[in-house]
Design a protein around this motif. Sequence first.
Motif, PDB file in Angstrom:
ATOM      1  N   ASP A 194     -17.794  61.002  -1.692  1.00  0.00           N
ATOM      2  CA  ASP A 194     -17.714  60.422  -3.035  1.00  0.00           C
ATOM      3  C   ASP A 194     -19.098  59.939  -3.465  1.00  0.00           C
ATOM      4  O   ASP A 194     -19.968  59.664  -2.621  1.00  0.00           O
ATOM      5  N   PRO A 195     -19.353  59.859  -4.783  1.00  0.00           N
ATOM      6  CA  PRO A 195     -20.711  59.588  -5.280  1.00  0.00           C
ATOM      7  C   PRO A 195     -21.331  58.296  -4.748  1.00  0.00           C
ATOM      8  O   PRO A 195     -22.516  58.259  -4.448  1.00  0.00           O
ATOM      9  N   ARG A 196     -20.543  57.247  -4.617  1.00  0.00           N
ATOM     10  CA  ARG A 196     -21.122  55.987  -4.155  1.00  0.00           C
ATOM     11  C   ARG A 196     -21.570  56.088  -2.700  1.00  0.00           C
ATOM     12  O   ARG A 196     -22.645  55.605  -2.326  1.00  0.00           O
ATOM     13  N   SER A 197     -20.740  56.730  -1.871  1.00  0.00           N
ATOM     14  CA  SER A 197     -21.126  56.928  -0.471  1.00  0.00           C
ATOM     15  C   SER A 197     -22.350  57.828  -0.387  1.00  0.00           C
ATOM     16  O   SER A 197     -23.259  57.600   0.421  1.00  0.00           O
ATOM     17  N   LYS A 198     -22.386  58.851  -1.221  1.00  0.00           N
ATOM     18  CA  LYS A 198     -23.536  59.750  -1.213  1.00  0.00           C
ATOM     19  C   LYS A 198     -24.807  59.015  -1.626  1.00  0.00           C
ATOM     20  O   LYS A 198     -25.864  59.197  -1.028  1.00  0.00           O
ATOM     21  N   LEU A 199     -24.702  58.163  -2.655  1.00  0.00           N
ATOM     22  CA  LEU A 199     -25.874  57.415  -3.099  1.00  0.00           C
ATOM     23  C   LEU A 199     -26.387  56.507  -1.990  1.00  0.00           C
ATOM     24  O   LEU A 199     -27.605  56.436  -1.739  1.00  0.00           O
ATOM     25  N   ALA A 200     -25.457  55.839  -1.316  1.00  0.00           N
ATOM     26  CA  ALA A 200     -25.858  54.966  -0.198  1.00  0.00           C
ATOM     27  C   ALA A 200     -26.535  55.783   0.901  1.00  0.00           C
ATOM     28  O   ALA A 200     -27.533  55.352   1.492  1.00  0.00           O
ATOM     29  N   LEU A 201     -26.001  56.952   1.182  1.00  0.00           N
ATOM     30  CA  LEU A 201     -26.585  57.818   2.216  1.00  0.00           C
ATOM     31  C   LEU A 201     -27.994  58.248   1.820  1.00  0.00           C
ATOM     32  O   LEU A 201     -28.927  58.204   2.637  1.00  0.00           O
ATOM     33  N   LEU A 202     -28.164  58.697   0.565  1.00  0.00           N
ATOM     34  CA  LEU A 202     -29.480  59.161   0.123  1.00  0.00           C
ATOM     35  C   LEU A 202     -30.510  58.032   0.185  1.00  0.00           C
ATOM     36  O   LEU A 202     -31.675  58.254   0.556  1.00  0.00           O
ATOM     37  N   ARG A 203     -30.101  56.814  -0.167  1.00  0.00           N
ATOM     38  CA  ARG A 203     -31.029  55.679  -0.112  1.00  0.00           C
ATOM     39  C   ARG A 203     -31.414  55.364   1.328  1.00  0.00           C
ATOM     40  O   ARG A 203     -32.567  55.033   1.623  1.00  0.00           O
ATOM     41  N   ARG A 204     -30.454  55.512   2.237  1.00  0.00           N
ATOM     42  CA  ARG A 204     -30.703  55.214   3.655  1.00  0.00           C
ATOM     43  C   ARG A 204     -31.615  56.267   4.307  1.00  0.00           C
ATOM     44  O   ARG A 204     -32.388  55.961   5.207  1.00  0.00           O
TER      45      ARG A 204
ATOM     46  N   GLU B 124     -26.628  64.754  -9.167  1.00  0.00           N
ATOM     47  CA  GLU B 124     -25.168  64.688  -9.215  1.00  0.00           C
ATOM     48  C   GLU B 124     -24.684  63.248  -9.166  1.00  0.00           C
ATOM     49  O   GLU B 124     -23.736  62.874  -9.869  1.00  0.00           O
ATOM     50  N   CYS B 125     -25.331  62.429  -8.335  1.00  0.00           N
ATOM     51  CA  CYS B 125     -24.969  61.005  -8.288  1.00  0.00           C
ATOM     52  C   CYS B 125     -25.247  60.338  -9.635  1.00  0.00           C
ATOM     53  O   CYS B 125     -24.429  59.554 -10.132  1.00  0.00           O
ATOM     54  N   HIS B 126     -26.391  60.666 -10.217  1.00  0.00           N
ATOM     55  CA  HIS B 126     -26.755  60.041 -11.488  1.00  0.00           C
ATOM     56  C   HIS B 126     -25.796  60.463 -12.606  1.00  0.00           C
ATOM     57  O   HIS B 126     -25.458  59.656 -13.479  1.00  0.00           O
ATOM     58  N   LYS B 127     -25.358  61.731 -12.601  1.00  0.00           N
ATOM     59  CA  LYS B 127     -24.432  62.191 -13.625  1.00  0.00           C
ATOM     60  C   LYS B 127     -23.115  61.429 -13.561  1.00  0.00           C
ATOM     61  O   LYS B 127     -22.473  61.182 -14.581  1.00  0.00           O
ATOM     62  N   THR B 128     -22.707  61.072 -12.339  1.00  0.00           N
ATOM     63  CA  THR B 128     -21.432  60.365 -12.174  1.00  0.00           C
ATOM     64  C   THR B 128     -21.587  58.862 -12.350  1.00  0.00           C
ATOM     65  O   THR B 128     -20.735  58.199 -12.952  1.00  0.00           O
ATOM     66  N   LEU B 129     -22.682  58.304 -11.828  1.00  0.00           N
ATOM     67  CA  LEU B 129     -22.831  56.842 -11.774  1.00  0.00           C
ATOM     68  C   LEU B 129     -23.833  56.308 -12.795  1.00  0.00           C
ATOM     69  O   LEU B 129     -24.082  55.111 -12.844  1.00  0.00           O
ATOM     70  N   GLY B 130     -24.416  57.221 -13.607  1.00  0.00           N
ATOM     71  CA  GLY B 130     -25.498  56.809 -14.494  1.00  0.00           C
ATOM     72  C   GLY B 130     -25.113  55.736 -15.485  1.00  0.00           C
ATOM     73  O   GLY B 130     -25.959  54.935 -15.905  1.00  0.00           O
ATOM     74  N   SER B 131     -23.834  55.680 -15.841  1.00  0.00           N
ATOM     75  CA  SER B 131     -23.410  54.697 -16.838  1.00  0.00           C
ATOM     76  C   SER B 131     -23.235  53.302 -16.231  1.00  0.00           C
ATOM     77  O   SER B 131     -23.088  52.321 -16.960  1.00  0.00           O
ATOM     78  N   GLU B 132     -23.245  53.206 -14.912  1.00  0.00           N
ATOM     79  CA  GLU B 132     -23.068  51.909 -14.252  1.00  0.00           C
ATOM     80  C   GLU B 132     -24.435  51.280 -14.002  1.00  0.00           C
ATOM     81  O   GLU B 132     -25.381  51.968 -13.590  1.00  0.00           O
ATOM     82  N   GLU B 133     -24.515  50.005 -14.208  1.00  0.00           N
ATOM     83  CA  GLU B 133     -25.827  49.346 -14.258  1.00  0.00           C
ATOM     84  C   GLU B 133     -26.589  49.472 -12.947  1.00  0.00           C
ATOM     85  O   GLU B 133     -27.720  49.958 -12.910  1.00  0.00           O
ATOM     86  N   ILE B 134     -25.986  49.080 -11.828  1.00  0.00           N
ATOM     87  CA  ILE B 134     -26.723  49.040 -10.565  1.00  0.00           C
ATOM     88  C   ILE B 134     -26.858  50.434  -9.970  1.00  0.00           C
ATOM     89  O   ILE B 134     -27.969  50.914  -9.703  1.00  0.00           O
ATOM     90  N   GLU B 135     -25.698  51.097  -9.744  1.00  0.00           N
ATOM     91  CA  GLU B 135     -25.752  52.430  -9.149  1.00  0.00           C
ATOM     92  C   GLU B 135     -26.530  53.409 -10.029  1.00  0.00           C
ATOM     93  O   GLU B 135     -27.238  54.281  -9.540  1.00  0.00           O
ATOM     94  N   GLY B 136     -26.385  53.263 -11.367  1.00  0.00           N
ATOM     95  CA  GLY B 136     -27.102  54.157 -12.275  1.00  0.00           C
ATOM     96  C   GLY B 136     -28.604  54.033 -12.127  1.00  0.00           C
ATOM     97  O   GLY B 136     -29.331  55.036 -12.112  1.00  0.00           O
ATOM     98  N   SER B 137     -29.091  52.802 -12.010  1.00  0.00           N
ATOM     99  CA  SER B 137     -30.544  52.617 -11.864  1.00  0.00           C
ATOM    100  C   SER B 137     -31.028  53.125 -10.515  1.00  0.00           C
ATOM    101  O   SER B 137     -32.110  53.719 -10.416  1.00  0.00           O
ATOM    102  N   PHE B 138     -30.207  52.918  -9.459  1.00  0.00           N
ATOM    103  CA  PHE B 138     -30.579  53.416  -8.135  1.00  0.00           C
ATOM    104  C   PHE B 138     -30.655  54.951  -8.125  1.00  0.00           C
ATOM    105  O   PHE B 138     -31.596  55.535  -7.590  1.00  0.00           O
ATOM    106  N   SER B 139     -29.632  55.590  -8.706  1.00  0.00           N
ATOM    107  CA  SER B 139     -29.603  57.057  -8.700  1.00  0.00           C
ATOM    108  C   SER B 139     -30.753  57.633  -9.523  1.00  0.00           C
ATOM    109  O   SER B 139     -31.376  58.625  -9.129  1.00  0.00           O
ATOM    110  N   LEU B 140     -31.052  56.990 -10.676  1.00  0.00           N
ATOM    111  CA  LEU B 140     -32.151  57.466 -11.510  1.00  0.00           C
ATOM    112  C   LEU B 140     -33.488  57.284 -10.789  1.00  0.00           C
ATOM    113  O   LEU B 140     -34.376  58.146 -10.874  1.00  0.00           O
TER     114      LEU B 140
END
Length: 976
Positions: A263-273, A302-318
Motif C-alpha cells: 500500500d502507498p503509505r508502507s511503500k513511502l515509508a520503505l522508500l524513505r528508509r 506513484e506514492c505522490h499520485k496517491t498521497l499528494g493531497s495529504e499534507e505530511i505524506e504528500g510533502s514527503f513523497s514530493l
Amino acid sequence: MDDLEKAILLNYEPSAADPGLRAQAMAFCEQAKADPSALLRLCLDRLHRSPIVAVQFWCLQALHDALLLRYSSLSPADLLLLRSSLLSLASDCPLPPSSPSFLRNKLAQVIAALIRLEYPTLWPSPFHQLLPCLPSADPLAVDMFARLLAALDDDLLSQDYPRSPDEAAAASRVKDSMRLQCVPQIARHWFDAVSLYRSSNPDLAAAALDTMKRYVSWIDIALVANDAFIPLLFDLILASGSPEQLRSAAAGCVLAIVLKRMDPRSKLALLRRLRVSQVFAGPDLVLKLATLITGYASEALECHKTLGSEEIEGSFSLELLEEALPSVFYVMQNCEEVDSGNVVDFLSDYVSTMKSPSQQQVAYLGQILEVIRVQICYDPAYRSNLDIPDKIGREEEDQMSERRKELFTLFRSVCRVVPDGTQLFIRNLLVTALSSSEMNVEEVEAALTLFYRYGETVSEEAIRTGGGLLGELIPMLLSARFSCHLHRVVALVYLETVTRYMKFVHENVQYIPHVLAAFLDERGIHHPNLNVSRRGSYLFMRAVKLLKAKLLPFLDTILQSLQGTVAHFTSVDWMSKELKCSGSEDGSQTFEAIGLLLGMEDVLPEKQSEYLAALLNPLCQQVKALLLDSKVQALGESSAKVVTLQQIIMALNALSKGFNERLVIGSRPMVGIMFKQTLDVVLQILVMFPNVKPLRNKITSFLHRMVDILGTSIFPCLPVALKQLLVENESKDMVDFLLLINQLICKFNTSVGNLLEQIFPAIASRSFVILSNDAFSSGSGANTEEIRELQELQRTLYTFLHVMATHDLSSVFLAPNCKGYLDAIMHLLLSTSCTHKDMLLRKLCVQIFVKLIKDWCTNNNGEDKVPGFRSFIIEKFATECCLYSLLDKSFEFRDAKTLLLFGEIVLAQKVMYEKFGDDFIIHFLSKGLPAAHCPQDLAEQYYQKLQGNDVKTLKSFYQSLIENLRQHQNGSLVFR
C-alpha cells in the motif's frame, strides 16, 4: 565406452556419422528410455561413473523428461532413490568444478521439477537438506543452491511467464510452503553468502544476490529490507573497489525491494528508509545505476499520485520524487542503455500530475524539454546518409520517427502545462541556432521540429494573432537562414514549420515577402536537393491556396522567380527511383500554384493572357517538336521522350487546376481559346501514340480537367479523343474511359446524346468481350490483380448504364446502331439484379429497370417504345428478380445493403403496377406467387397492399411474405 555412451555421442554430434548410423543410435537411446524404472537407475549410475559431459547431460535430460511425462510410472522406491541421488549430486558429492555451467543448470532443473511435483507432501524438506551450512560449506554447494533457486523461479514461481492453471496452483503451493518452512533461513543464507564471498568469490556472491532479487516480490519484505541487508547492499553499490557484477547485482536487489507491491503509505515509508539518494551524488555511478534510479523515481511518483493531497505524506513523497528527478534527466541525456520508453512514460506521468506547477516544477519542466531535445536529435554519424538518403539513412529516419512518437506526446503535455515556458525554450533554441555557427545539423533540425510540433498544441486563433512569443518567433523563423540550411533534413523541417504557421502570415501580410523568399530561394524550390525542391513546390502550392488574393501584388516577382523551375521541370525525371515520393508530390505543384494565381479574376485580362501564353506556348512547342522527332521511330513506355511528354501533360493538368468554367468561357474567353488550342496539341499525342498506356492515362486525366473548364466548347475535340481512347482497351483502360464518359453525361446531360450514340456500340462490344463468361473463372488465380480489375470494370459498366438511364439518355439504347446490343444488355442487367453477390450493383440494376419502364412504357395498354419490353419485365424481371431471388437464403434482411436493394425492388413493383396494371398483377398472382407455394390469402393481401399508397406498409408486408415463403421452401426452387 559402452554402446549407450557411443550412441549418445552420435546423437549430439550428427556430423560425425552417416545418417543411417545416427538413426540407429537415436533408436538405441529411445529404447533405453522404454522402462522408466530401469532408465532412472541407468541414468543415476552413469551420472556417478561416466566422465563424459554429453552422457551426463543426456542422463539429466532423460530424468527431467521422465519426471514431466512419466512421473506416475515411477515406484515409491524409485522416487526415494532419485531424491537421495539428486541430493548427493547437489551437495555431498557435487559435480566436479570442471563441469560446465549448462550441466549444473540442467541438474538444478531436474531437482526443481521434482520439488514442483512432491513438495511439501512427498518431499517435505528439500530446501533444508540442500541449504549449505556456511561458512563450512563447499562453494560448489553454494553455487548449486543458487542455480536451484533460479531454476525453480524460471520453471514455476516467476510470474513473468504465462502459466497454465495447474502451474499456477503448483507455484502457490510451493510458495506457501516455503514461506512457512524455510524462507527466513534462505534469506539468512543470502546474507551470509554475500558477506563471505564478496571479496574472495564475487561471482558466487553475485549469484546469491541474483536469486534474492527473484524472490523479493513474494517473500516477507522485512527479511531483506532490514538493518542488516540494506547497509550491506548499499556498501556493495557505493564501495569504490566493488566489482561491477556485484554492484549491478546489489542494485538489482534494491530495485526489487523498491518495486515490491504494497500500500502507498508502507511503500513511502520503505522508500524513505532505503535512502536511495545516496547514489545520486556521483554522475558515473548514476549512469551505472540508471535502471534503479528510474524505477525508484517511478515508485516515488506513484506514492505522490496517491498521497499528494495529504499534507505530511504528500510533502514527503514530493520530496523523494524531486530529489530523484535531476538524476533521471541525467540518465536520459547520457545513458544509451536505459529503456527510454519507460522513462518517457514516467515523465509523461509526472507532467500529468501538474495543475499549477511551482517554480521548482517549472524548472524541472524546462529540464524535461531539454531531455526531449537531446533524445530527438539524430546521431551525427548518419549525417551524410540522411542528406542524400541511402538505405542506412532511410532506416535511421524510420527508426527515429518511431522513437519520437512518445517523446512528442510528452512534449505536447509539457506545452499544455507551461505554454509560455515552452515558447521561451524554443526561442532560445532558435536564437542560438541563428547566432552560432557551431550548432550542428542535428541540433537545428531538432529545434525546428519542436517549433513545428508546438504548432500542434496551440489554437488557430493563437497562430493568427501571434499569441505569446509567437509574434516574435514566427517572423524570426520566416527570415531564418541557418548555417546548415543546405542539409536535407533541416531544409525539409524548415519548410514544414513555415507552412504550419502560415495563418499568421494570412493575418499579417507585411510578412508575405519573407514567406515568398523562404519558398522561392535556395531554402525552398531552388534548394539544390531535388527532394527538398519538390516538397517545397508542394508546400508553396498549399501556401498559395491559403494566401491567394493577397499574393496578387507579388505576381510578377513570383513568376520571374519560378521561370527557371518551370523550364527545368520537363528535363527532370520526377518518376525516377531517387525521386519517387508518396502521395501526389510529382513535381507539378509549381504549375498548380501558378495556375491558382493566374486563375484569379483579379488578374488583369491582358496580363492573364500574357502570363498564360508564356507558360502554355513553350510546352506546346515542346510537344510538337517531340512528336515531329518521333514520327520516324516507335516509342517505348519507358523511353525518355515518353517520360518528357508525360511531364508536360502533368504540368498542363496542374496549371489548369486554378481555372474554372465561369472564368474560362464566361469572363475571359481568350483563356478558353488558349486551353482549347493546348488540348488540340495534347490530343495529337493520343492520335500518334494511342497504345502507350502512361501517355493515355495522363491525357485522360487532362481531359477530365478540360471537361470541367471548357464546357461545351470541348465537344469538337471529343470524337477524336474518344475514338483513340477506345483503341486496344484492356479492363483498366476501359474503367478510365467509362469514368470520363460518366463525367460528360453528368455535366452535359442529353447534350452528349449524339456523341454517345456514336461510341456506344464500341463500348458495349468491348465490355462484353472483356467481361466474357469465363473472365471470372475461379481457381488459384481468383484473387489476382487481373480479377480485381475485371470486377472494377464490371462495377463501372453498371454505373455507366445507370448514369445513362438516370440522365434521360435511355433513347441511346434504341438508336439504330445501338439496338443490336439491347437484348444482351437487358439479360445482363436481369442476371446481375438476381444473382450478383454485390447488393449495391443489384440495386443499380433494379433502378435502371425502373427508369427504363418509366421511359419506354405507357400506362396500361398504350403502344410502348420497345416491343416486347413490357412482356420481358412482367414475365422475367417481376418474377425472377422481384420474387425468386429474394427466396434465396443469401438474401439476408439483416444486412443494410440488402435492405436498400429490397426497398428498390418494392418500389419497382409499385411502378410496374402503375404502368402495367392488370397485366402485371394477373401474371404475378397467377404464375409467380403460386410457383413459390404462396397461400391464396397471402397473395390477396399482397394485392391489397400494392393498391394502397403506403409504400412502407407494403415493404413491411412483402418482407414478412418472403420470410413466410422461405419456411415452405426446401432448398432452391426447381425453376431457378
